[in-house]
Design a protein around this motif. Structure first.
Motif, PDB file in Angstrom:
ATOM      1  N   TYR A   1       4.990   6.708   0.938  1.00 38.54           N
ATOM      2  CA  TYR A   1       3.741   7.403   0.631  1.00 38.54           C
ATOM      3  C   TYR A   1       2.627   6.437   0.222  1.00 38.54           C
ATOM      4  O   TYR A   1       2.890   5.383  -0.387  1.00 38.54           O
ATOM      5  CB  TYR A   1       3.991   8.406  -0.495  1.00 38.54           C
ATOM      6  CG  TYR A   1       4.981   9.479  -0.107  1.00 38.54           C
ATOM      7  CD1 TYR A   1       4.564  10.678   0.472  1.00 38.54           C
ATOM      8  CD2 TYR A   1       6.359   9.285  -0.275  1.00 38.54           C
ATOM      9  CE1 TYR A   1       5.477  11.659   0.847  1.00 38.54           C
ATOM     10  CE2 TYR A   1       7.277  10.261   0.102  1.00 38.54           C
ATOM     11  CZ  TYR A   1       6.829  11.438   0.668  1.00 38.54           C
ATOM     12  OH  TYR A   1       7.734  12.402   1.050  1.00 38.54           O
ATOM     13  N   PRO A   2       1.372   6.797   0.516  1.00 36.63           N
ATOM     14  CA  PRO A   2       0.240   5.950   0.110  1.00 36.63           C
ATOM     15  C   PRO A   2       0.238   5.748  -1.398  1.00 36.63           C
ATOM     16  O   PRO A   2       0.443   6.689  -2.166  1.00 36.63           O
ATOM     17  CB  PRO A   2      -0.984   6.758   0.558  1.00 36.63           C
ATOM     18  CG  PRO A   2      -0.483   7.710   1.591  1.00 36.63           C
ATOM     19  CD  PRO A   2       0.931   8.020   1.219  1.00 36.63           C
TER      20      PRO A   2
ATOM     21  N   GLY B   1       0.788  -1.227   0.000  1.00 39.59           N
ATOM     22  CA  GLY B   1       0.000   0.000   0.000  1.00 39.59           C
ATOM     23  C   GLY B   1       0.817   1.274   0.000  1.00 39.59           C
ATOM     24  O   GLY B   1       0.247   2.369   0.017  1.00 39.59           O
ATOM     25  N   TYR B   2       2.156   1.151  -0.049  1.00 38.36           N
ATOM     26  CA  TYR B   2       3.022   2.330  -0.019  1.00 38.36           C
ATOM     27  C   TYR B   2       4.093   2.228  -1.108  1.00 38.36           C
ATOM     28  O   TYR B   2       4.454   1.147  -1.557  1.00 38.36           O
ATOM     29  CB  TYR B   2       3.717   2.472   1.339  1.00 38.36           C
ATOM     30  CG  TYR B   2       2.766   2.796   2.464  1.00 38.36           C
ATOM     31  CD1 TYR B   2       2.486   4.111   2.816  1.00 38.36           C
ATOM     32  CD2 TYR B   2       2.128   1.777   3.163  1.00 38.36           C
ATOM     33  CE1 TYR B   2       1.608   4.413   3.842  1.00 38.36           C
ATOM     34  CE2 TYR B   2       1.242   2.063   4.192  1.00 38.36           C
ATOM     35  CZ  TYR B   2       0.979   3.382   4.520  1.00 38.36           C
ATOM     36  OH  TYR B   2       0.099   3.670   5.532  1.00 38.36           O
ATOM     37  N   PHE B   3       4.601   3.390  -1.525  1.00 38.07           N
ATOM     38  CA  PHE B   3       5.740   3.433  -2.431  1.00 38.07           C
ATOM     39  C   PHE B   3       6.782   4.380  -1.856  1.00 38.07           C
ATOM     40  O   PHE B   3       6.480   5.239  -1.027  1.00 38.07           O
ATOM     41  CB  PHE B   3       5.322   3.898  -3.835  1.00 38.07           C
ATOM     42  CG  PHE B   3       4.978   5.362  -3.952  1.00 38.07           C
ATOM     43  CD1 PHE B   3       5.954   6.292  -4.287  1.00 38.07           C
ATOM     44  CD2 PHE B   3       3.682   5.813  -3.725  1.00 38.07           C
ATOM     45  CE1 PHE B   3       5.644   7.651  -4.397  1.00 38.07           C
ATOM     46  CE2 PHE B   3       3.361   7.158  -3.828  1.00 38.07           C
ATOM     47  CZ  PHE B   3       4.347   8.080  -4.164  1.00 38.07           C
ATOM     48  N   SER B   4       8.020   4.205  -2.295  1.00 34.82           N
ATOM     49  CA  SER B   4       9.098   5.105  -1.878  1.00 34.82           C
ATOM     50  C   SER B   4       9.592   5.875  -3.091  1.00 34.82           C
ATOM     51  O   SER B   4       9.434   5.426  -4.231  1.00 34.82           O
ATOM     52  CB  SER B   4      10.256   4.318  -1.257  1.00 34.82           C
ATOM     53  OG  SER B   4      10.940   3.566  -2.252  1.00 34.82           O
ATOM     54  N   VAL B   5      10.211   7.011  -2.846  1.00 30.33           N
ATOM     55  CA  VAL B   5      10.790   7.794  -3.933  1.00 30.33           C
ATOM     56  C   VAL B   5      11.868   6.978  -4.642  1.00 30.33           C
ATOM     57  O   VAL B   5      11.950   6.953  -5.868  1.00 30.33           O
ATOM     58  CB  VAL B   5      11.365   9.118  -3.403  1.00 30.33           C
ATOM     59  CG1 VAL B   5      12.243   9.793  -4.456  1.00 30.33           C
ATOM     60  CG2 VAL B   5      10.232  10.054  -2.979  1.00 30.33           C
ATOM     61  N   PHE B   6      12.679   6.260  -3.876  1.00 26.17           N
ATOM     62  CA  PHE B   6      13.762   5.484  -4.481  1.00 26.17           C
ATOM     63  C   PHE B   6      13.228   4.424  -5.436  1.00 26.17           C
ATOM     64  O   PHE B   6      13.724   4.277  -6.558  1.00 26.17           O
ATOM     65  CB  PHE B   6      14.616   4.818  -3.407  1.00 26.17           C
ATOM     66  CG  PHE B   6      15.748   4.002  -3.973  1.00 26.17           C
ATOM     67  CD1 PHE B   6      16.857   4.615  -4.530  1.00 26.17           C
ATOM     68  CD2 PHE B   6      15.693   2.613  -3.982  1.00 26.17           C
ATOM     69  CE1 PHE B   6      17.897   3.873  -5.082  1.00 26.17           C
ATOM     70  CE2 PHE B   6      16.719   1.863  -4.528  1.00 26.17           C
ATOM     71  CZ  PHE B   6      17.828   2.490  -5.072  1.00 26.17           C
ATOM     72  N   SER B   7      12.206   3.681  -5.018  1.00 27.08           N
ATOM     73  CA  SER B   7      11.673   2.631  -5.890  1.00 27.08           C
ATOM     74  C   SER B   7      11.031   3.221  -7.131  1.00 27.08           C
ATOM     75  O   SER B   7      11.108   2.639  -8.217  1.00 27.08           O
ATOM     76  CB  SER B   7      10.649   1.770  -5.130  1.00 27.08           C
ATOM     77  OG  SER B   7       9.499   2.527  -4.777  1.00 27.08           O
TER      78      SER B   7
ATOM     79  N   PHE C   1      -4.753  12.206   0.357  1.00 27.98           N
ATOM     80  CA  PHE C   1      -4.399  10.822   0.054  1.00 27.98           C
ATOM     81  C   PHE C   1      -4.205   9.936   1.283  1.00 27.98           C
ATOM     82  O   PHE C   1      -3.888   8.764   1.141  1.00 27.98           O
ATOM     83  CB  PHE C   1      -3.101  10.780  -0.753  1.00 27.98           C
ATOM     84  CG  PHE C   1      -3.187  11.450  -2.095  1.00 27.98           C
ATOM     85  CD1 PHE C   1      -3.986  10.928  -3.094  1.00 27.98           C
ATOM     86  CD2 PHE C   1      -2.463  12.602  -2.350  1.00 27.98           C
ATOM     87  CE1 PHE C   1      -4.061  11.530  -4.335  1.00 27.98           C
ATOM     88  CE2 PHE C   1      -2.531  13.217  -3.594  1.00 27.98           C
ATOM     89  CZ  PHE C   1      -3.334  12.686  -4.592  1.00 27.98           C
ATOM     90  N   ASP C   2      -4.350  10.452   2.471  1.00 21.17           N
ATOM     91  CA  ASP C   2      -4.033   9.753   3.723  1.00 21.17           C
ATOM     92  C   ASP C   2      -2.578  10.064   4.077  1.00 21.17           C
ATOM     93  O   ASP C   2      -1.801  10.550   3.255  1.00 21.17           O
ATOM     94  CB  ASP C   2      -4.249   8.237   3.608  1.00 21.17           C
ATOM     95  CG  ASP C   2      -4.454   7.590   4.985  1.00 21.17           C
ATOM     96  OD1 ASP C   2      -4.395   8.313   5.997  1.00 21.17           O
ATOM     97  OD2 ASP C   2      -4.690   6.374   5.032  1.00 21.17           O
ATOM     98  N   ILE C   3      -2.202   9.757   5.308  1.00 20.42           N
ATOM     99  CA  ILE C   3      -0.903  10.197   5.807  1.00 20.42           C
ATOM    100  C   ILE C   3       0.239   9.337   5.269  1.00 20.42           C
ATOM    101  O   ILE C   3       0.071   8.148   4.994  1.00 20.42           O
ATOM    102  CB  ILE C   3      -0.864  10.197   7.345  1.00 20.42           C
ATOM    103  CG1 ILE C   3      -1.075   8.773   7.895  1.00 20.42           C
ATOM    104  CG2 ILE C   3      -1.889  11.159   7.911  1.00 20.42           C
ATOM    105  CD1 ILE C   3      -0.854   8.679   9.391  1.00 20.42           C
ATOM    106  N   ARG C   4       1.378   9.966   5.095  1.00 18.52           N
ATOM    107  CA  ARG C   4       2.596   9.240   4.787  1.00 18.52           C
ATOM    108  C   ARG C   4       3.181   8.726   6.091  1.00 18.52           C
ATOM    109  O   ARG C   4       2.831   9.206   7.183  1.00 18.52           O
ATOM    110  CB  ARG C   4       3.594  10.156   4.079  1.00 18.52           C
ATOM    111  CG  ARG C   4       3.942  11.403   4.886  1.00 18.52           C
ATOM    112  CD  ARG C   4       4.895  12.328   4.164  1.00 18.52           C
ATOM    113  NE  ARG C   4       5.191  13.508   4.968  1.00 18.52           N
ATOM    114  CZ  ARG C   4       6.183  14.360   4.721  1.00 18.52           C
ATOM    115  NH1 ARG C   4       6.968  14.166   3.674  1.00 18.52           N
ATOM    116  NH2 ARG C   4       6.383  15.410   5.487  1.00 18.52           N
ATOM    117  N   ILE C   5       4.079   7.742   6.014  1.00 18.88           N
ATOM    118  CA  ILE C   5       4.666   7.186   7.225  1.00 18.88           C
ATOM    119  C   ILE C   5       6.178   7.072   7.067  1.00 18.88           C
ATOM    120  O   ILE C   5       6.703   7.105   5.955  1.00 18.88           O
ATOM    121  CB  ILE C   5       4.071   5.806   7.577  1.00 18.88           C
ATOM    122  CG1 ILE C   5       4.389   4.782   6.470  1.00 18.88           C
ATOM    123  CG2 ILE C   5       2.563   5.912   7.807  1.00 18.88           C
ATOM    124  CD1 ILE C   5       3.954   3.365   6.812  1.00 18.88           C
TER     125      ILE C   5
END
Length: 275
Positions: free
Chosen positions: A239-240, A166-172, A215-219
């Protein structure tokens, strides 16, 4: 039927899992899925995927085709064709690279008239770990199989950082940009990490646009570096996945056209690389 691979080298590795997903890696490091494997991920028939890629000249003008084409081109890739005929163990197969696969999967997950829950689940799972990494891991591919030594850092950083569903990273998400940069001479090492600059800029954009509310909170999630890096595995924002489209638009329309271009020019003056 033209394709967007040009004269790429043939398959270095091919693999079919117990789930029937056929995949592999070309000699230049490009990962791919076969038509059957992509159909299984998308929750559709192999005939449907074959019709899409074989009749792309007509299909690209349909609602489906326009959506897929825009996704591919938004990443700076050519949408002239979707596959390449590739000899594998003496038999010709139609293979589809990871970027095109993800564009097609995203259509079935979120845009198809009858949304496919299987496609949505697969898309969300692959958003946390890029399809490129998924194929590399499933096939047992290593840079020692044909990729020069300087790709080791990229390979290690990708495989060290699997994200929660359910999340992605900038790096990926900027993996393909990093690949292009490395191919053009960028030294991806402990001193040259474009994802940090992108991450900082996107974080500012996230706050400025109040995307937590939209979008809902980032973690926070620990980002791991190779053992020989001086960095101490810091907590970074993830991020979501629902905000992925917004990130891609911002990356293409804002960051890549301004700040990243300036970084590329600076590195070029230093004799390192030019995007």
């Amino acid at each position: 039927m033209p394709n967007n691979y040009g004269n790429k080298s043939t398959s270095l590795i091919s693999y079919t899992g117990k789930d029937g997903v056929d995949m592999g890696v070309l000699n230049d490091g490009t990962p791919y899925l076969g038509t059957r494997g992509l159909a299984l991920l998308c929750g559709t028939t192999e005939a449907d995927i074959t019709n899409l890629i074989k009749n792309w000249d007509e299909q690209k003008h349909t609602t489906k085709g326009k959506f897929i084409r825009e996704l591919i081109e938004s990443q700076g890739q050519s949408s002239v064709g979707l596959y390449i005929p590739t000899p594998i163990n003496g038999v010709m197969y139609d293979v589809i690279n990871d970027i095109n696969c993800m564009a097609i999967l995203e259509y079935y997950a979120f845009e198809a008239p009858s949304l496919v829950e299987q496609a949505k689940a697969n898309y969300r799972n692959l958003a946390r770990l890029s399809l490129r990494t998924y194929i590399y891991q499933r096939t047992g591919y290593s840079q020692n199989d044909g990729v020069p030594d300087y790709w080791q850092t990229f390979h290690e950083r990708i495989t060290l950082n699997e994200l929660p569903s359910g999340y992605f990273s900038v790096f990926s998400e900027i993996a393909n940009i990093l690949i292009t940069s490395i191919r053009k001479g960028m030294p991806l090492d402990s001193k040259t990490m474009p994802d940090i600059s992108v991450g900082q800029a996107w974080s500012k954009e996230w706050i400025a646009q109040s995307y937590d509310e939209k979008f809902d909170i980032r973690i926070k999630f620990q980002h791991k570096f190779p053992d020989d890096f001086p960095q101490k595995n810091p907590d970074t924002w993830i991020y979501p996945v629902d905000s992925l489209g917004e990130f891609r638009r911002w990356l293409d329309d804002t960051y890549l056209r301004t700040k990243f271009l300036n970084i590329s020019r600076e590195k070029s003056r230093e004799g390192n690389f030019l995007i």
